[in-house]
Each structure stands twice: as C-alpha cells, then as structure tokens.
Scaffold this motif. Structure first.
Motif, PDB file in Angstrom:
ATOM      1  N   VAL A 110      41.753  49.372  43.822  1.00  0.00           N
ATOM      2  CA  VAL A 110      42.859  50.239  43.427  1.00  0.00           C
ATOM      3  C   VAL A 110      42.241  51.363  42.605  1.00  0.00           C
ATOM      4  CG1 VAL A 110      45.044  50.417  42.209  1.00  0.00           C
ATOM      5  CG2 VAL A 110      44.446  48.290  43.374  1.00  0.00           C
ATOM      6  N   PHE A 111      42.421  52.591  43.060  1.00  0.00           N
ATOM      7  CA  PHE A 111      41.723  53.716  42.455  1.00  0.00           C
ATOM      8  C   PHE A 111      42.531  54.383  41.356  1.00  0.00           C
ATOM      9  CE2 PHE A 111      39.956  53.169  46.644  1.00  0.00           C
ATOM     10  CZ  PHE A 111      38.602  53.359  46.458  1.00  0.00           C
ATOM     11  N   ILE A 147      48.329  49.512  45.175  1.00  0.00           N
ATOM     12  CA  ILE A 147      48.099  48.085  44.908  1.00  0.00           C
ATOM     13  C   ILE A 147      48.375  47.263  46.161  1.00  0.00           C
ATOM     14  CG2 ILE A 147      48.946  46.101  43.586  1.00  0.00           C
ATOM     15  CD1 ILE A 147      49.427  48.090  41.245  1.00  0.00           C
ATOM     16  N   ALA A 148      49.470  47.602  46.842  1.00  0.00           N
ATOM     17  CA  ALA A 148      49.804  46.863  48.072  1.00  0.00           C
ATOM     18  C   ALA A 148      48.695  47.013  49.106  1.00  0.00           C
ATOM     19  CB  ALA A 148      51.130  47.362  48.638  1.00  0.00           C
ATOM     20  N   ARG A 149      48.100  48.209  49.190  1.00  0.00           N
ATOM     21  CA  ARG A 149      47.025  48.439  50.143  1.00  0.00           C
ATOM     22  C   ARG A 149      45.826  47.539  49.843  1.00  0.00           C
ATOM     23  NH1 ARG A 149      44.285  54.323  50.542  1.00  0.00           N
ATOM     24  NH2 ARG A 149      43.873  53.819  48.360  1.00  0.00           N
ATOM     25  N   ALA A 150      45.536  47.390  48.540  1.00  0.00           N
ATOM     26  CA  ALA A 150      44.402  46.556  48.163  1.00  0.00           C
ATOM     27  C   ALA A 150      44.712  45.074  48.383  1.00  0.00           C
ATOM     28  CB  ALA A 150      44.030  46.802  46.704  1.00  0.00           C
ATOM     29  N   LEU A 151      45.968  44.666  48.119  1.00  0.00           N
ATOM     30  CA  LEU A 151      46.333  43.260  48.297  1.00  0.00           C
ATOM     31  C   LEU A 151      46.394  42.878  49.769  1.00  0.00           C
ATOM     32  CD1 LEU A 151      49.261  42.914  45.722  1.00  0.00           C
ATOM     33  CD2 LEU A 151      46.902  42.126  45.446  1.00  0.00           C
ATOM     34  N   ALA A 152      46.777  43.841  50.617  1.00  0.00           N
ATOM     35  CA  ALA A 152      47.046  43.540  52.022  1.00  0.00           C
ATOM     36  C   ALA A 152      45.821  43.001  52.759  1.00  0.00           C
ATOM     37  CB  ALA A 152      47.590  44.774  52.735  1.00  0.00           C
ATOM     38  N   VAL A 153      44.625  43.377  52.307  1.00  0.00           N
ATOM     39  CA  VAL A 153      43.428  42.854  52.977  1.00  0.00           C
ATOM     40  C   VAL A 153      43.068  41.461  52.455  1.00  0.00           C
ATOM     41  CG1 VAL A 153      42.479  45.121  53.518  1.00  0.00           C
ATOM     42  CG2 VAL A 153      41.854  44.032  51.363  1.00  0.00           C
ATOM     43  N   GLU A 154      43.890  40.958  51.532  1.00  0.00           N
ATOM     44  CA  GLU A 154      43.666  39.650  50.914  1.00  0.00           C
ATOM     45  C   GLU A 154      42.211  39.510  50.486  1.00  0.00           C
ATOM     46  OE1 GLU A 154      45.624  37.231  53.877  1.00  0.00           O
ATOM     47  OE2 GLU A 154      47.547  37.731  53.005  1.00  0.00           O
ATOM     48  N   LEU A 196      39.361  41.698  43.761  1.00  0.00           N
ATOM     49  CA  LEU A 196      40.215  42.861  43.589  1.00  0.00           C
ATOM     50  C   LEU A 196      39.643  43.710  42.458  1.00  0.00           C
ATOM     51  CD1 LEU A 196      42.929  44.347  44.214  1.00  0.00           C
ATOM     52  CD2 LEU A 196      43.984  42.901  42.475  1.00  0.00           C
ATOM     53  N   LEU A 197      39.402  44.987  42.739  1.00  0.00           N
ATOM     54  CA  LEU A 197      38.857  45.882  41.723  1.00  0.00           C
ATOM     55  C   LEU A 197      39.908  46.913  41.352  1.00  0.00           C
ATOM     56  CD1 LEU A 197      35.404  46.480  43.407  1.00  0.00           C
ATOM     57  CD2 LEU A 197      35.816  45.118  41.370  1.00  0.00           C
ATOM     58  N   MET A 198      40.111  47.112  40.073  1.00  0.00           N
ATOM     59  CA  MET A 198      41.103  48.095  39.655  1.00  0.00           C
ATOM     60  C   MET A 198      40.493  49.016  38.616  1.00  0.00           C
ATOM     61  SD  MET A 198      44.455  45.629  39.455  1.00  0.00           S
ATOM     62  CE  MET A 198      45.692  46.727  40.076  1.00  0.00           C
ATOM     63  N   LYS A 244      46.779  35.198  42.596  1.00  0.00           N
ATOM     64  CA  LYS A 244      45.637  34.599  41.875  1.00  0.00           C
ATOM     65  C   LYS A 244      44.288  35.072  42.411  1.00  0.00           C
ATOM     66  CE  LYS A 244      47.583  31.773  38.846  1.00  0.00           C
ATOM     67  NZ  LYS A 244      48.542  30.759  39.199  1.00  0.00           N
ATOM     68  N   LEU A 245      44.161  36.373  42.599  1.00  0.00           N
ATOM     69  CA  LEU A 245      42.906  36.917  43.093  1.00  0.00           C
ATOM     70  C   LEU A 245      41.907  37.096  41.950  1.00  0.00           C
ATOM     71  CD1 LEU A 245      44.387  39.760  45.300  1.00  0.00           C
ATOM     72  CD2 LEU A 245      43.293  37.687  46.143  1.00  0.00           C
ATOM     73  N   SER A 246      40.637  36.858  42.248  1.00  0.00           N
ATOM     74  CA  SER A 246      39.603  37.215  41.281  1.00  0.00           C
ATOM     75  C   SER A 246      39.662  38.718  41.089  1.00  0.00           C
ATOM     76  CB  SER A 246      38.218  36.845  41.806  1.00  0.00           C
ATOM     77  OG  SER A 246      38.209  35.510  42.240  1.00  0.00           O
ATOM     78  N   THR A 247      39.717  39.150  39.838  1.00  0.00           N
ATOM     79  CA  THR A 247      39.978  40.563  39.590  1.00  0.00           C
ATOM     80  C   THR A 247      39.043  41.128  38.541  1.00  0.00           C
ATOM     81  OG1 THR A 247      42.320  40.167  40.039  1.00  0.00           O
ATOM     82  CG2 THR A 247      41.775  42.227  38.930  1.00  0.00           C
ATOM     83  N   LEU A 248      38.561  42.335  38.807  1.00  0.00           N
ATOM     84  CA  LEU A 248      37.829  43.088  37.797  1.00  0.00           C
ATOM     85  C   LEU A 248      38.619  44.360  37.532  1.00  0.00           C
ATOM     86  CD1 LEU A 248      35.308  43.368  36.009  1.00  0.00           C
ATOM     87  CD2 LEU A 248      34.215  44.592  37.883  1.00  0.00           C
ATOM     88  N   TYR A 249      39.019  44.521  36.273  1.00  0.00           N
ATOM     89  CA  TYR A 249      39.953  45.582  35.918  1.00  0.00           C
ATOM     90  C   TYR A 249      39.307  46.440  34.852  1.00  0.00           C
ATOM     91  CZ  TYR A 249      44.601  47.462  34.606  1.00  0.00           C
ATOM     92  OH  TYR A 249      45.691  48.253  34.349  1.00  0.00           O
ATOM     93  N   VAL A 250      39.300  47.741  35.051  1.00  0.00           N
ATOM     94  CA  VAL A 250      38.691  48.649  34.081  1.00  0.00           C
ATOM     95  C   VAL A 250      39.778  49.417  33.354  1.00  0.00           C
ATOM     96  CG1 VAL A 250      37.425  50.826  33.906  1.00  0.00           C
ATOM     97  CG2 VAL A 250      36.471  48.951  35.218  1.00  0.00           C
ATOM     98  N   THR A 251      39.658  49.490  32.034  1.00  0.00           N
ATOM     99  CA  THR A 251      40.628  50.276  31.276  1.00  0.00           C
ATOM    100  C   THR A 251      39.982  50.757  29.979  1.00  0.00           C
ATOM    101  OG1 THR A 251      42.823  50.291  30.270  1.00  0.00           O
ATOM    102  CG2 THR A 251      41.578  48.258  30.090  1.00  0.00           C
TER     103      THR A 251
END
Lengths: 264, 258
Positions: B80-81, B144-151, B155-157, B184-191
């Motif tokens: 997610v960009f 977000i939906a676009r990133a989730l849709a590929v399951e 997940l990178l945000m 419950k996706l493994s997620t790396l989130y930058v903020t």
C-alpha cells in the motif's frame, strides 16, 4: 447612535465568470462573411484578387457536381490518412521503446534529435529519387513529418508517467511488456494526443506542399492549377476544403481522445 | 513462515557524489501474523527499508528472505503506497483486481475476490468509479483492497494515511485494525506518527538517523483491539512517550537540516 454606513462587499472577480451566449460566435463569423460579400459586390476589390463568398460557393458546387472535387479530395485523403497512420503508429512505438529502454534511448535519441529539425519538405527531392513520383513519396513525406512530433511527445509522455504507478504494477506482478501496455501507454496517452494534434497540422502542410511540387491530382495540385489559370474562385474553393479538412481532422482527434481517455 | 531482514545496509551517492549511509546493520524478523511498525523521524530511511523489503530497491549489503515457504512458490507481496498509486485509467474494481489479473486469475475468481475485498474496505457501490471520482480516504481504501486481493504473504504499508486529513486518518486506522483482524496478514507498516504506531503494532521498531539504524524494538503489550479505551490510556501514553523520547533528539536535528 453615530451615523453608520453600510458597505456591501461585491465579487470583484466576477469578470472571470462572465457568461457569453453561444450565438455571439455565430454572429462573428456571419458578420465577416457579410462584410466580405459586401466588399466584393461594391467592387472595392477586383474579383480576380478576392472573389465573393457566393461566387466561391457557386463554383465550388459546380466542382462537386462535376466530380472534380471528389477525385482530388480522395487522392489527398488517401495520402494524408495513409501517411498519418504510418507516422503515428511508428512514432508511438518508437517513442515507447526509447522511453522505456535506457539502451535504446542512449543509441537512438541523438539520431532522432539530429533529424528532427530538418524541414521535412526539404527531403522530398531525395524521397522522390528513392521512391519515384507515384503515391509513395507523398505518403512517405507525410509519415516522416508525423513521426517526429509523435515520437518526441510519446517519449516525454513516457518519462512523465508517475514512477509509483510503475512500482505498483511491478509489485503486483506485471512483467515488462505489461508495464508498457497497462501502465506506460495509458499514462502517456494524454501527451501522445498532444503530439498527434500537433502532427495533424504538419501533415496537412506537407500534403499540400508535396502535391504542389509533384502531383497530378489532389487538393494541393488543384489549388496550384487554378492559381496558374487565375481562376480565383476555384482556387478559393480548394482552400476552403483544406480548412474543412483541418477542422475535421482536429475534431476527429478530439473525439478519439475523449473515447480513449475517459478517466481524465 | 517468517520474513527475515538480515544485516541490511544501504548506501547512496548523493548529487554531490558524496556517499551517504542510509541504513546500517538492520536485523529483525517479522513473524507469521505479526504487525510490525517502523517508526522514526524523517530521513531515517524507513521508506528505503520498506522498499528494500518490497523488492523495489536492492540493499548494498545483507538480504531479505522468507523462511519456511511452501515448496518453491514465490512469496506474494502486497504494497500500500503513500502516494496511493491507483491507476487513474482503471475503475476501482479493475484496480483492486489488478494483481489477480497479472497472476492470471480467472474472470470468475477476479469477480469474486474483487467483490469480497471491495466490500471489506467499504467501497461497495463504487466498483465502477474512477479514482479521480473518489475522496482521498476512499482512494486509499481501494489501495488497501488492491494489496489484500492478492492475499499476500507479507503486507507492506508505506505511510498509507499520511496524505489524509486527521479525522479520516483516525477512522482509517480503526478500519485497518478491523480488516487486519479478519485477515491476520504479516504486516510491515511504516509511519512517522507515534500514536499510530502504538495503536496498530505488535512490535514497534524505532529507527534513528545518520545512519538509519535500529534504536530499539518495543513489543506493545496491549490487546490488539480497543487500545484507545480509557483503561489502557496510561499504558498507551507510556509507550508513546518512550518512543518520543527515543526519537525526539533526531527529529529536532532533522528539522534543522530540511
């Protein structure tokens, strides 16, 4: 209580939103035609130099009914549409390639920029030497004149595609071909159309020039022919057709642009 | 399956031909179903790091790998960009199903998953709208939906809500948690937003600047849902304050540079 005065604040930029009714434009063009007709009727200008609009229409109609106009128009249409299509397709393809591949860019861009500034009509004698005097050189010169502006606009369109869209496409699994087809091409499309419109003017110019230099039929040849015979009405009828041709070309492109770029 | 970031280092050459060390000695792991947040002042290289993990930049040293993947299947990423990066010429549905399309999913699968994830992010009824017709918050829902849709396996945000106004942002954070709880996706989130980090993370990784390196990894020991409730307020503030104290000096330095 002291004297109070009331000062209403008015919109001082109202002139930016002025509404002009549509008939004003029609009035403008009708006015100039009437003035023109009047000048001729009053013999202020001799008809040889500037024939009256009605005289042009009358002679033009005669040219239509005799089939002369159609024959010349078809010859011109064939050349301009053929040349334009070839030049535009090649220009877009090469532009995409140069924009996408750094290697192709490094090799070909200097070549492109050294040929681009040549007024293409100067190459007509050479092209006639190559292809003879048939239809080929006329189509080729138009294609050449269209190719460069389309190529250069496509190239800059490709360069202006938002890199984050390319990143997004790659992330979601696009290969190089799909990046070009699904991201770079649509992203560059608005700029490509700017090039196509620019090239339409060039194409018309080259068409007329080439036909004046070496052609038996065609609007350009016709205009030159009647110029030599000093039949100004028929000459003007040809010029009128060219103006309509340019107008239709532009409208057609605008229509295509709206069809192809509905997201704008 | 887990994602390992091992000894990652990144050097750039800037416009004056000076070499800049952007990231140094980055080591951490993202476990299955773990929500990891990278937080740091501007210029600490957090987006650079996310790009390296996302395969959009190569590290100068070290590597990123998936451990424990099935067979030889390529791990799937969803990003997610910050710039949202929806394709303007594609409708919401076509954007959301882009990744599926590129993976050669059937039309039926695209229709089904597209609908599922569009419903999940609350964009039902906007399937045929172009991105231009959507508000900022709705655009990012589509992102977000676009990133989730590929399951995705990961997940990178990248600061996904930084372009949104404060109110939309709060709502989107809540919704993201709800969605995350379902997937419950493994997620790396930058903020760069500390509150956001504490609100969302299982673990917060605090980065510092010059060069970007890990200052501290802080596990957030609060229930995943409802951290904004009164009973957790004191703990929440404690975490936020701890992170702020770690970042503060760097943030002030960053301000002087600009």
């Amino acid at each position: 209580m002291a004297n109070t005065t009331k000062k209403v604040i008015k919109n001082r930029v109202a002139f930016l939103e002025q509404k002009i009714p549509g008939y004003v434009s029609v009035l403008g063009i009708t006015g100039i035609l009437l003035l023109w007709e009047l000048t001729c009727r009053l013999n202020i200008v001799p008809p040889l130099f500037l024939p009256a609009p009605t005289a042009i229409i009358t002679d033009g109609w005669e040219m239509i009914s005799s089939g002369e106009l159609l024959k010349n128009l078809l010859a011109s249409l064939y050349r301009i549409l053929g040349g334009y299509a070839i030049g535009a397709v090649l220009g877009i393809m090469v532009g995409l390639l140069l924009g996408f591949s750094k290697l192709a860019d490094a090799i070909f861009t200097p070549i492109v920029y050294s040929i681009y500034p040549i007024p293409k009509i100067a190459l007509l004698p050479l092209i006639i030497l190559w292809f003879g005097i048939g239809e080929m050189p006329k189509v080729a010169i138009i294609a050449l004149g269209v190719f460069f502006p389309v190529l250069i606009n496509t190239f800059s369109g490709v360069k202006s595609v938002d890199p984050s869209l390319i990143k997004a496409a790659v992330t979601f699994g696009s290969n190089h071909f799909n990046v070009i087809r699904k991201v770079i091409l649509p992203g560059a499309l608005p700029t490509i159309f700017a090039g196509l419109k620019l090239a339409a003017g060039t194409a018309l110019l080259l068409l007329v020039s080439a036909e004046m230099i070496a052609a038996q039929y065609g609007i350009g040849a016709m205009v030159l022919h009647y110029g030599n015979l000093m039949i100004t009405t028929k000459l003007m009828a040809g010029v009128l057709i060219l103006s309509l041709l340019g107008l239709m070309f532009n409208r057609g492109l605008q229509w295509l642009e709206r069809k192809l770029i509905p997201w704008k | 399956m887990k994602i390992v970031i091992e000894n990652v280092e990144k050097r750039f050459t800037d416009s004056k031909k000076n070499e800049v060390l952007a990231l140094e000695d980055i080591n951490f792991t993202i476990n299955e179903q773990e929500f990891v947040v990278l937080v740091g002042p501007s210029g600490c290289g957090k987006s650079t790091l996310l790009n390296i993990v996302g395969g959009l930049l190569s590290p100068s040293k070290g590597q990123v790998y998936f451990e424990g993947t099935e067979e030889d299947k390529e791990p799937t990423l969803g990003i997610v960009f910050q710039e949202i990066a929806l394709f303007p010429w594609r409708s919401v549905f076509e954007n959301v199903t882009f990744g599926l399309e590129e993976r050669g999913a059937s039309k039926a699968e695209r229709a089904e998953k597209g609908k599922h994830y569009i419903d999940m992010v609350g964009l039902t009824g906007f399937e045929n709208a172009y991105p231009k017709q959507l508000s900022g918050g709705m655009k990012q829902r589509a992102g977000i939906a676009r990133a989730l849709a590929v399951e995705p396996d990961l997940l990178l945000m990248d600061e996904p809500f930084s372009a949104l106004d404060a109110q939309t942002r709060t709502i989107m954070q809540e919704e993201l948690l709800t969605i995350w709880n379902r997937t419950k996706l493994s997620t790396l989130y930058v903020t760069h937003n500390i509150q956001e980090a504490v609100y969302l993370a299982d673990r917060v990784i605090v980065l510092s600047r010059h060069p970007g390196h890990i200052k501290k990894i802080i596990p957030i020991d609060l229930p995943k849902i409802g951290r904004d409730q009164d009973q957790y307020r004191a703990q929440f503030e404690k975490y936020a304050d701890e992170i702020w104290q770690l970042i503060r000096h760097d943030a002030e330095e960053a301000l002087k540079e600009a």
